[in-house]
Enzyme design. Sequence first.
Site, PDB file in Angstrom:
ATOM      1  N   SER A  58       0.816  -1.219   0.000  1.00 43.35           N
ATOM      2  CA  SER A  58       0.000   0.000   0.000  1.00 43.35           C
ATOM      3  C   SER A  58       0.854   1.276   0.000  1.00 43.35           C
ATOM      4  O   SER A  58       1.563   1.522  -0.957  1.00 43.35           O
ATOM      5  CB  SER A  58      -0.946  -0.054   1.192  1.00 43.35           C
TER       6      SER A  58
ATOM      7  N   ASP B 166      -1.925   6.439  -3.685  1.00 46.50           N
ATOM      8  CA  ASP B 166      -0.921   5.713  -2.903  1.00 46.50           C
ATOM      9  C   ASP B 166      -0.457   4.501  -3.723  1.00 46.50           C
ATOM     10  O   ASP B 166      -0.870   4.319  -4.873  1.00 46.50           O
ATOM     11  CB  ASP B 166      -1.465   5.327  -1.517  1.00 46.50           C
TER      12      ASP B 166
ATOM     13  N   ASP C 218      -1.047   1.340  -3.887  1.00 45.66           N
ATOM     14  CA  ASP C 218      -1.974   0.366  -4.483  1.00 45.66           C
ATOM     15  C   ASP C 218      -3.277   1.020  -4.931  1.00 45.66           C
ATOM     16  O   ASP C 218      -4.255   0.337  -5.233  1.00 45.66           O
ATOM     17  CB  ASP C 218      -2.229  -0.827  -3.550  1.00 45.66           C
TER      18      ASP C 218
ATOM     19  N   ASP D  54      -5.753   2.679  -3.674  1.00 46.49           N
ATOM     20  CA  ASP D  54      -7.064   2.700  -3.020  1.00 46.49           C
ATOM     21  C   ASP D  54      -7.325   4.044  -2.347  1.00 46.49           C
ATOM     22  O   ASP D  54      -8.462   4.360  -2.006  1.00 46.49           O
ATOM     23  CB  ASP D  54      -7.262   1.523  -2.039  1.00 46.49           C
TER      24      ASP D  54
END
Length: 458
Positions: free
Chosen positions: A99, A242, A244, A246
């Site tokens: 992440s 960010d 990943d 999300d």
Amino acid sequence: MFTSRRLFGTNGIRGIANSELTCEKAAKIGGAIGTYFKEGSLIVGYDARTSGPMLTDAVTSGLVAAGCDVLSAGMAPTPALQYAVKRHKVDGAVIVTASHNPPEYNGIKVVWNDGIELSREQEIEIENIFFDEKTCYAEWNKIGSVCSLPSIIDDYVDAIKQHADIAKIAAKHYHVAVDAANSVGSLVAPRLLRELGCKVTTINANIDGTFPGRLPEPRPENLAELSSIVRAVKADFGVAFDGDADRSVFADETGEIHWGDKTFALVEKDFLQTHKREKIVTPVSSSTLIKDVADAFQGELVWTKVGSVTVSQTMKKLKAKLGGEENGGIFYGAHQAVRDGAMATALILSIMAKSGKKLSTLLGELPRYYIEKGKVPCPESLKEKALKKLAEEVEDLNPNTIDGIKLWFTDKSAILIRPSGTEPIFRLYAEAKTSEKAARLVNEYTSKLKKILNRLES
Ligand code: MG
């Protein structure tokens, strides 16, 4: 070999690749996850980190060894993989991502068949299998298969477009600057925006697992380049993701970066105008701004513990349609009850297009708060006792103790005092209508907490 019986943190398993998170460990974790899912079908994907393909192959080997079938989706944003779980009606997903963590980290998120990350109770079952070595490896003729799963990005982009005001957005010919953090955000956002009729200027849009452009966390201090680009190309706004994709953080047309509280409040205000009395789910770390908007537009606010999985699980339990976090996570239930950076971008575009206003104007119409932060050192062993003592001292102020202690005052100021989950400190977050008042609150509660700790230590 393993000193603690805990694998999962707030958002999955995390560690430095090849030291804390090795291929051997990832394969063993894959075996434990595969045992938990009992020969199910799981989607597997990863973000842009250098260790992604290696750790994904290791996790996959563990999953198929435990008899699960793997649908290999390759490199993709976390929310695209979560959407694919529902779209393909599989039993879950394993996502190799760290992440927002720095490039040397990687991690493993495990998703249930509803597209939401596992609850803590489910994680404990996997941890028990892992640490008690209860992994069930399949007979040779029951070993799972690995197939590739194409087109998940196509499906995901189409799904988001269904929730966007396409005609109104296209008519505005917006120019959007995208900072994709050299990761999976670049696989979706520029394409989505172009398909919505926007002109797109990208930075950090080449996939590079060393993250040469900036750190993967979209914090204001990492987004100076996005600010400059927005101003230089006269974009209508900028958006940064960010690692990943999300979470999304926005810059208005002047280049000013806004925290997630404010963009979430904007989405909340728009949503409540057409969805009266709906529930809005947000952690206690969010600004009072979220409550102000809920009060003004007849929404019902539900505070939760800090953490995106808690927000998703609470939304599911209460059938709530909107959630959000101060870090740039927006959960739009009509699409999926998980945070989704590309969906959030489409929502902001729709709001701008409907109102015809600039992003700075829309954000400027929201109530304004000033934020001050502080921290107080506290040994791990005293955190719980200190929190209990403080709760007793402030009992008359009607504290919310869902996660730490949150106090709201009649002058619209508020403070959250919360033990850090990773460091021997308490964190204090105050907000108020003036920065002086917010600073006074931090000072007042810092000294209260220090006095309690002195008494407990003596
Ligand atoms: Mg993330």
